[in-house]
Design an enzyme around this catalytic site. Structure first.
Site, mmCIF file in Angstrom:
data_model
loop_
_atom_site.group_PDB
_atom_site.id
_atom_site.type_symbol
_atom_site.label_atom_id
_atom_site.label_comp_id
_atom_site.label_asym_id
_atom_site.label_seq_id
_atom_site.Cartn_x
_atom_site.Cartn_y
_atom_site.Cartn_z
ATOM 1 N N ALA A 97 -43.065 26.291 -22.314
ATOM 2 C CA ALA A 97 -43.484 24.882 -22.256
ATOM 3 C C ALA A 97 -42.351 23.979 -22.746
ATOM 4 O O ALA A 97 -42.050 22.943 -22.153
ATOM 5 C CB ALA A 97 -44.744 24.671 -23.085
ATOM 6 N N LEU A 113 -39.472 27.645 -7.750
ATOM 7 C CA LEU A 113 -40.570 26.832 -7.229
ATOM 8 C C LEU A 113 -40.595 25.512 -7.958
ATOM 9 O O LEU A 113 -40.312 25.448 -9.159
ATOM 10 C CB LEU A 113 -41.907 27.543 -7.480
ATOM 11 N N LYS A 134 -49.740 32.916 -10.182
ATOM 12 C CA LYS A 134 -48.293 32.989 -10.376
ATOM 13 C C LYS A 134 -48.040 34.046 -11.440
ATOM 14 O O LYS A 134 -48.327 33.852 -12.618
ATOM 15 C CB LYS A 134 -47.741 31.636 -10.826
ATOM 16 N N GLU A 173 -43.116 40.337 -7.434
ATOM 17 C CA GLU A 173 -42.888 40.262 -8.870
ATOM 18 C C GLU A 173 -43.102 41.620 -9.536
ATOM 19 O O GLU A 173 -44.129 42.260 -9.326
ATOM 20 C CB GLU A 173 -43.889 39.245 -9.454
ATOM 21 N N LYS A 198 -48.670 24.838 -13.041
ATOM 22 C CA LYS A 198 -48.593 25.612 -14.292
ATOM 23 C C LYS A 198 -49.791 25.350 -15.183
ATOM 24 O O LYS A 198 -50.330 24.236 -15.217
ATOM 25 C CB LYS A 198 -47.310 25.210 -15.035
ATOM 26 N N CYS A 249 -32.795 28.650 -53.047
ATOM 27 C CA CYS A 249 -32.965 29.793 -52.153
ATOM 28 C C CYS A 249 -34.047 30.725 -52.688
ATOM 29 O O CYS A 249 -33.972 31.140 -53.844
ATOM 30 C CB CYS A 249 -31.631 30.529 -52.032
HETATM 31 N N1 LIG Z 1 -38.250 30.134 -22.445
HETATM 32 C C1 LIG Z 1 -37.046 30.073 -21.918
HETATM 33 O O1 LIG Z 1 -36.012 30.070 -22.598
HETATM 34 C C2 LIG Z 1 -36.933 30.046 -20.443
HETATM 35 C C3 LIG Z 1 -35.672 30.030 -19.837
HETATM 36 C C4 LIG Z 1 -35.617 30.032 -18.455
HETATM 37 C C5 LIG Z 1 -36.790 30.040 -17.720
HETATM 38 N N2 LIG Z 1 -37.991 30.055 -18.355
HETATM 39 C C6 LIG Z 1 -39.270 30.056 -17.623
HETATM 40 O O2 LIG Z 1 -39.075 30.350 -16.304
HETATM 41 C C7 LIG Z 1 -39.459 29.237 -15.509
HETATM 42 C C8 LIG Z 1 -38.389 28.885 -14.565
HETATM 43 O O3 LIG Z 1 -38.084 30.001 -13.909
HETATM 44 P P1 LIG Z 1 -38.069 30.114 -12.361
HETATM 45 O O4 LIG Z 1 -36.886 29.412 -11.834
HETATM 46 O O5 LIG Z 1 -38.259 31.548 -12.099
HETATM 47 O O6 LIG Z 1 -39.287 29.276 -11.840
HETATM 48 P P2 LIG Z 1 -40.765 29.536 -11.929
HETATM 49 O O7 LIG Z 1 -41.078 30.748 -12.734
HETATM 50 O O8 LIG Z 1 -41.378 28.290 -12.357
HETATM 51 O O9 LIG Z 1 -41.150 29.812 -10.419
HETATM 52 C C9 LIG Z 1 -40.469 30.617 -9.488
HETATM 53 C C10 LIG Z 1 -40.761 32.069 -9.603
HETATM 54 O O10 LIG Z 1 -42.131 32.346 -9.677
HETATM 55 C C11 LIG Z 1 -42.297 33.704 -9.375
HETATM 56 N N3 LIG Z 1 -43.610 33.946 -8.798
HETATM 57 C C12 LIG Z 1 -44.625 34.572 -9.437
HETATM 58 N N4 LIG Z 1 -45.698 34.661 -8.686
HETATM 59 C C13 LIG Z 1 -45.398 34.094 -7.517
HETATM 60 C C14 LIG Z 1 -46.138 33.882 -6.324
HETATM 61 N N5 LIG Z 1 -47.404 34.281 -6.185
HETATM 62 N N6 LIG Z 1 -45.526 33.269 -5.304
HETATM 63 C C15 LIG Z 1 -44.238 32.848 -5.433
HETATM 64 N N7 LIG Z 1 -43.498 33.011 -6.537
HETATM 65 C C16 LIG Z 1 -44.074 33.622 -7.575
HETATM 66 C C17 LIG Z 1 -41.149 34.093 -8.525
HETATM 67 O O11 LIG Z 1 -40.401 35.049 -9.235
HETATM 68 C C18 LIG Z 1 -40.333 32.848 -8.390
HETATM 69 O O12 LIG Z 1 -38.961 33.100 -8.406
HETATM 70 C C19 LIG Z 1 -39.655 28.059 -16.407
HETATM 71 O O13 LIG Z 1 -40.693 27.284 -15.931
HETATM 72 C C20 LIG Z 1 -39.909 28.699 -17.730
HETATM 73 O O14 LIG Z 1 -41.295 28.773 -17.856
HETATM 74 C C21 LIG Z 1 -38.072 30.037 -19.673
#
Ligand SMILES: NC(=O)c1ccc[n+]([C@@H]2O[C@H](COP(=O)([O-])OP(=O)(O)OC[C@H]3O[C@@H](n4cnc5c(N)ncnc54)[C@H](O)[C@@H]3O)[C@@H](O)[C@H]2O)c1
EC number: 6.5.1.2
Length: 821
Positions: A43, A92, A127, A183, A323, A429
């Site tokens: 988030a 996405l 997702k 996935e 989300k 500390c």
């Molecule tokens: N916490 C962190 O440090 C950190 C860092 C990077 C990314 N993230 C997380 O990852 C997300 C961004 O990553 P992202 O670029 O993979 O985007 P995303 O996870 O928001 O969406 C894209 C991904 O969703 C997946 N997915 C799962 N079910 C699916 C379905 N039914 N249909 C299509 N796709 C599906 C696919 O792998 C696709 O590549 C962020 O929103 C964050 O929540 C977190």
């Protein structure tokens, strides 16, 4: 900390903010995608991206080339071979509210020029929170499996993918070339069992199923992947010589017939209400699914329409991820524990009445730092909707998002028990009892949000890190004594403080080395056996254990230690790991003092004339350098006593726009500014302090840190123990002094770009020996820039400021030396 609202940013602030966001998002991406170990919640991560987008929307001209909004994932790690995706693997777009979903549908309809009455089929499916994988089948056989990587190139994990039961190695009735995408994930029950096994084996637990899945798939050794319970859902495709359907639904169902798991919750709707209803149902049943999901994905069903909509840089226009809101719960804060971390930071941890958040029992949560507990940021602004500080006994809102570290995000005002008191953050500390202070952060010119223990390497909580720093290349640089050996010696109790390095016991060290070698062998053999068992091979009979003899290695290690019993003063000072005393400051101190005793005398003298907090606060305000600060302090008493007097309007105060703003931002009303100046006058430092800081290379911040460090008796004892253990320093800087006659003496020089004839460090050493100062950044004070190939922003800055730039050859010519071969 509350960020300034996007609509209040001016252009310069926006530029700086975009730069900052690009940096932190890239860091989070690397932690998440490459190391499978995120350090912030999803988030929070999503909020950073949204802020970045909002700023870019307001200032389209400021969009950076490396902007996160144009990027997918992170580059593939070098552990694996790379695979180029013939069809990019995209991310996405996100929707966070129902309004966002309605916008998405409107946008799609507009682009497709559909009228109100035209029907538009959209699918909705969970997702899955795992990692995406592309599986390429040729003539029905699995050829390659690749992770998404940066969308264009992924990592070759074919051997690993073959270990996953849900991934068939051959498929039937499929087109000649067909890439299945989906996935890889880990089910809750499997995750719990894996963690139990990890714990039994004395190995670390995985933080959450996503990290466990990603970490298990991305293994160099595929036999490890085999031992991990991974699953796979297919939901998309890449290159295909032929498509087995005309809609999303049809193709996914065909993939199901090829032998893949497809998600049973996928459904098609023709109204937004239908989508939202399905979303709510999935969210409601989320805990019972048995695997983690983080939202619902909507996709335009008709493939022709998908093609017509196409893509933007990071994602398809025909799909969006709705989300789930971060998961929250309320509970009672029973206590706050403060611990000291490995770097000396005091970390407050909330002890909570256990509460279930998103299916997981949470009993502690991070409170970040004392400002966070107080509920204010560095500007004194409240950071929680309730506007409250956090008190023991309070009912608090806990958030667990993306399954990382739970945090307390708010306080329920009505439930505050009578008599609850603001939390008194410790100023010592909790581990060693030394003073814990909030140092001025030289970059932000504000006190650090984290309080740090001042004991440095003598605090048991920090000892390991401190000792690693002490032996590191830029400090004592002890041959053969690396990080892991320091850790082993520390854990075995042979090393506790710096002096111990020089009084190590030969026999004890030798046995430790031998035990380590033996343990490493046993671990290796156990892994081999496990792999053999997993693959049904016979487990090797092992011969009698051979003992190791580490006499020679121990002798080498001791020789390495002996060689550094005499070190340059600057290395000794730097090795102490005093906050804000880096290599440059250590060198400056070595120019200033003969030896360690001299340094301590100098610091003691400075401590006597140390300015009070008021002085520091005023002198370190943004934009108020020492000069204008002194001008402020010279304003007459009569003026300051005048109730109508506004220092920001007085030309004699010598304030420019930035300084005026800085003062107003910090103090507000003229009366408060007058008070601050008066307090500053009273607390003004005495000459000894000024003498140390006046060197120019030793700033007030470093001086303050030196004073803090030597104010602690045990630090003094650790330093004298080190000297007592036969360590001595020599001082070439002071003895020789810089070459005052050299052609570059007195100049401030910046080296930038990739130098080819010398390392950056060598170049700086050379310049300093020739009486020049070196700096890492170009400013008005810079006299000369020496640039190698690939120099970027510094070169531009130099050009803007009209500073002379020469290349490496020019540098050697300038100092009258031959260009090295
Ligand atoms: N916490 C962190 O440090 C950190 C860092 C990077 C990314 N993230 C997380 O990852 C997300 C961004 O990553 P992202 O670029 O993979 O985007 P995303 O996870 O928001 O969406 C894209 C991904 O969703 C997946 N997915 C799962 N079910 C699916 C379905 N039914 N249909 C299509 N796709 C599906 C696919 O792998 C696709 O590549 C962020 O929103 C964050 O929540 C977190």
């Amino acid at each position: 900390m509350v960020d300034k609202p996007v609509e209040d940013l001016d252009e310069a602030e926006a530029r700086a903010e975009l730069e900052r966001l690009a940096g932190v998002i890239a860091q989070h991406d690397a932690a998440y995608y490459q190391n499978d170990a995120p350090t912030v919640t999803d988030a929070d991560y999503d909020a950073l991206r949204r802020r970045n987008l909002a700023i870019e929307a307001r200032f389209p001209n400021l969009v950076r080339e490396d902007s996160p909004s144009g990027r997918v994932g992170a580059a593939p790690s070098t552990t694996f071979a790379k695979v180029r995706h013939s069809v990019p693997m995209l991310s996405l777009d996100n929707a966070f509210t129902e309004e966002d979903v309605a916008d998405f549908a409107r946008r799609v309809r507009r682009m497709l020029k559909l009228s109100e009455s035209d029907r538009l089929g959209i699918t909705a499916e969970p997702k899955i929170d795992g990692l995406s994988l592309s599986l390429r089948y040729e003539k029905g056989k699995l050829k390659t499996a690749a992770t998404r990587g940066d969308g264009t190139e992924g990592e070759d994990v074919t051997a690993n993918a073959r270990m996953v039961d849900d991934i068939p190695v051959t498929i039937e009735d499929a087109p000649d070339v067909f890439e299945v995408r989906g996935e890889v994930y880990m089910a809750h029950a499997d995750f719990a069992a894996l963690n139990a096994r990890q714990e039994e084996a004395g190995k670390p637990r995985f933080a959450n199923p996503r990290n466990a899945a990603a970490g298990s798939l991305r293994q160099k050794d595929a036999s490890v992947t085999k031992s991990r319970p991974l699953r796979f859902f297919a939901y998309a495709w890449g290159e295909a010589s032929e498509l087995p359907g005309r809609t999303q639904t049809e193709v996914v169902e065909a993939i199901g017939r090829f032998g893949f798991q497809i998600n049973p919750l996928m459904q098609r709707f023709e109204t937004i209400d239908g989508l939202i209803e399905h979303y709510r149902q999935i969210e409601e049943n989320r805990a019972g699914l048995g695997y983690d999901i983080d939202g619902v994905v909507y996709k335009v069903d008709d493939l022709e329409l998908q093609a017509e909509l196409g893509f933007v840089s990071r994602f398809p226009r025909w799909a969006i991820a709705h989300k789930f809101a971060a998961e929250r719960a309320t509970t009672v804060l029973q206590g706050i524990d403060v611990t000291t971390g490995r770097t000396g930071a005091l970390n407050p941890i909330a002890r909570l009445e256990p509460v279930t958040v998103g299916g997981v029992v949470v009993s502690n949560a991070t409170l970040h730092n004392e400002d966070y507990i107080a509920g204010i940021d560095a500007d004194g602004e409240t950071i929680r909707p309730s506007g409250l500080d956090i008190r023991i006994g309070d009912t608090v809102v806990v958030q667990r998002a993306g399954d990382v570290i739970p945090q307390i995000v708010d306080v329920v005002a009505e439930k505050r028990p009578e008599g609850a008191k603001p939390f008194d953050f410790p100023t010592h500390c909790p581990v060693c009892g030394s003073n814990a202070v909030r140092e001025m952060n030289p970059r932000t010119q504000r006190p650090d949000s984290k309080r740090h223990c001042t004991a440095g390497l003598t605090c048991p909580a920090q000892g390991r890190e401190g000792l690693k720093h002490l032996v590191s290349r830029q400090a004592f640089d002890i041959d053969g004594l690396g990080d892991t050996l320091v850790e082993a010696l520390f854990d075995a109790g042979l090393l506790r403080q710096p002096a111990d390095i020089f009084t190590l016991d030969f026999e004890a060290t030798k046995s430790l080395l031998e035990e380590r070698a033996l343990a490493a062998r046993r671990e290796r053999e156990a892994a081999e056996d496990e792999a053999a068992r997993a693959e049904g091979r016979e487990v090797k009979e092992r011969k009698e254990e051979r003992a190791y003899d580490y006499t020679k290695s121990t002798q080498n290690l001791f020789a390495g230690i002996d060689a550094r019993r005499s070190v340059p003063l600057e290395r000794f000072i730097f090795g102490l790991g005093i906050p804000n005393v880096g290599e440059t400051t250590a060198k400056a101190l070595a120019r200033h003092f003969d030896d360690v005793e001299g340094l301590i005398e100098g610091v003691d003298a400075a401590a006597k004339g140390m300015p009070g907090d008021a002085w520091l606060e005023l002198s370190q305000l943004k934009g108020i350098g020492e000069k204008s600060f002194e001008q402020l302090l010279s304003l007459g008493e009569d003026k300051l006593a005048d109730e109508t007097y506004d220092p920001t309007r007085d030309p004699q105060a010598g304030l420019n726009v930035t300084r005026r703003k800085s003062l107003k931002d910090r103090f507000g009303e003229p009366a408060a500014i007058r008070d601050a100046i008066r307090a500053g006058k009273e607390a003004a430092p005495k000459p000894a302090y000024l003498e140390l800081t006046a060197d120019g290379d030793i700033g007030t911040v470093a001086t303050q840190s030196l004073v803090n460090f030597f104010a602690e008796q045990h630090n003094r004892e650790a330093v004298s123990a080190l000297l007592g253990a036969g360590v001595s320093t020599f001082n070439e800087r002071r003895a020789k002094g810089p070459d005052v006659d050299s052609p570059v003496a007195g100049l401030t020089i910046v080296f930038t770009g990739s130098l080819e004839k010398m390392t950056r460090e060598e170049a700086q050493e050379m310049a300093e020996a020739l009486g020049a100062k070196t700096s890492g950044s170009v400013s008005r004070k810079t006299d000369l820039v020496v640039a190698g190939p690939g120099a970027g922003s510094k070169l531009k800055k130099a050009a803007e400021l009209g500073i002379e730039v020469i290349d490496e050859a020019g540098w050697f010519a300038r100092i009258g030396r031959d260009l090295p071969a």
